[in-house]
Design an enzyme around this catalytic site. Structure first.
Site, PDB file in Angstrom:
ATOM      1  N   GLU A 119       0.813  -1.224   0.000  1.00  0.00           N
ATOM      2  CA  GLU A 119       0.000   0.000   0.000  1.00  0.00           C
ATOM      3  C   GLU A 119       0.845   1.272   0.000  1.00  0.00           C
ATOM      4  O   GLU A 119       0.496   2.247  -0.654  1.00  0.00           O
ATOM      5  CB  GLU A 119      -0.918  -0.008   1.219  1.00  0.00           C
ATOM      6  CG  GLU A 119      -1.887   1.145   1.279  1.00  0.00           C
ATOM      7  CD  GLU A 119      -2.875   0.980   2.411  1.00  0.00           C
ATOM      8  OE1 GLU A 119      -2.938   1.905   3.248  1.00  0.00           O
ATOM      9  OE2 GLU A 119      -3.579  -0.043   2.454  1.00  0.00           O
ATOM     10  N   ASP A 120       1.954   1.266   0.719  1.00  0.00           N
ATOM     11  CA  ASP A 120       2.699   2.508   0.945  1.00  0.00           C
ATOM     12  C   ASP A 120       4.076   2.575   0.277  1.00  0.00           C
ATOM     13  O   ASP A 120       4.821   3.527   0.514  1.00  0.00           O
ATOM     14  CB  ASP A 120       2.881   2.733   2.449  1.00  0.00           C
ATOM     15  CG  ASP A 120       1.573   3.055   3.144  1.00  0.00           C
ATOM     16  OD1 ASP A 120       0.609   3.462   2.466  1.00  0.00           O
ATOM     17  OD2 ASP A 120       1.509   2.886   4.369  1.00  0.00           O
TER      18      ASP A 120
END
Length: 185
Positions: A61-62
């Site tokens: 996600e990051d």
């Protein structure tokens, strides 16, 4: 706990989150978050694959890491939980929160545990940052909107599942709620 596997996941997460900081004026490195999520899961006695997924839950996600890279390096159970924890950041914040809450109502216990540990650590951070008056942490909405996000998320986790980790999350939410009026002054 297989310490070689834990070390491998720790090094993997540290590599991908290298040089990341929280999205506020903080010196705290981002990697502290997945380590704390994994520690919360371990303290509550969750299985190894859940703890390892806790270490890795934000890498896709990051960062630029892909789920295929996670699958190539870790078990199918770990990769499935990391994939489940990955939210499409192109979706507006409010919609992402609703999708997550809807999913949590019927999610597996493993995912509920992972998300609950994630919430606990976020709330711990928010209380610390709130005490230091870091208003910038609330970049997607008001303190009240964040409070509602966690209330709804924790309630969704608790649907059909009882575990002491939920009580810990509720306690942290109360601590945050008590600080909320001070932050919005």
């Amino acid at each position: 706990m297989n310490l070689q596997l834990y070390n491998k996941a720790s090094m993997f997460a540290a590599k991908w989150h290298k040089d990341q900081k929280y999205k506020i004026d903080s010196a705290e490195p981002f990697i502290s978050h997945p380590f704390n999520v994994a520690a919360i899961l371990e303290r509550h006695g969750f299985p190894e694959h859940v703890i390892i997924a806790g270490l890795l839950h934000d890498v896709v996600e990051d960062t630029d890491c892909t789920i295929e890279v996670v699958r190539a390096n870790f078990s199918a159970d770990v990769a499935a939980l990391v994939e489940e924890a990955t939210v499409d950041q192109s979706i507006p914040w409010e919609e992402r929160q609703k999708l997550t809450q809807d999913h949590l109502r019927t999610a597996s216990v493993d995912y509920k545990a992972l998300k609950c540990a994630d919430y606990i650590h976020h709330l711990v951070l928010f209380v610390g940052f709130a005490e230091a008056r870091y208003e910038k942490i609330f970049r997607h909405g008001t303190v009240e909107e964040y409070k509602q996000k966690y209330e709804k998320g924790i309630a969704a986790i608790a649907e059909g599942w009882e575990h002491p980790i939920i009580a810990e999350a509720q306690k942290k939410l109360v601590e945050f709620t008590h600080l909320a009026p001070q932050i919005e002054e």
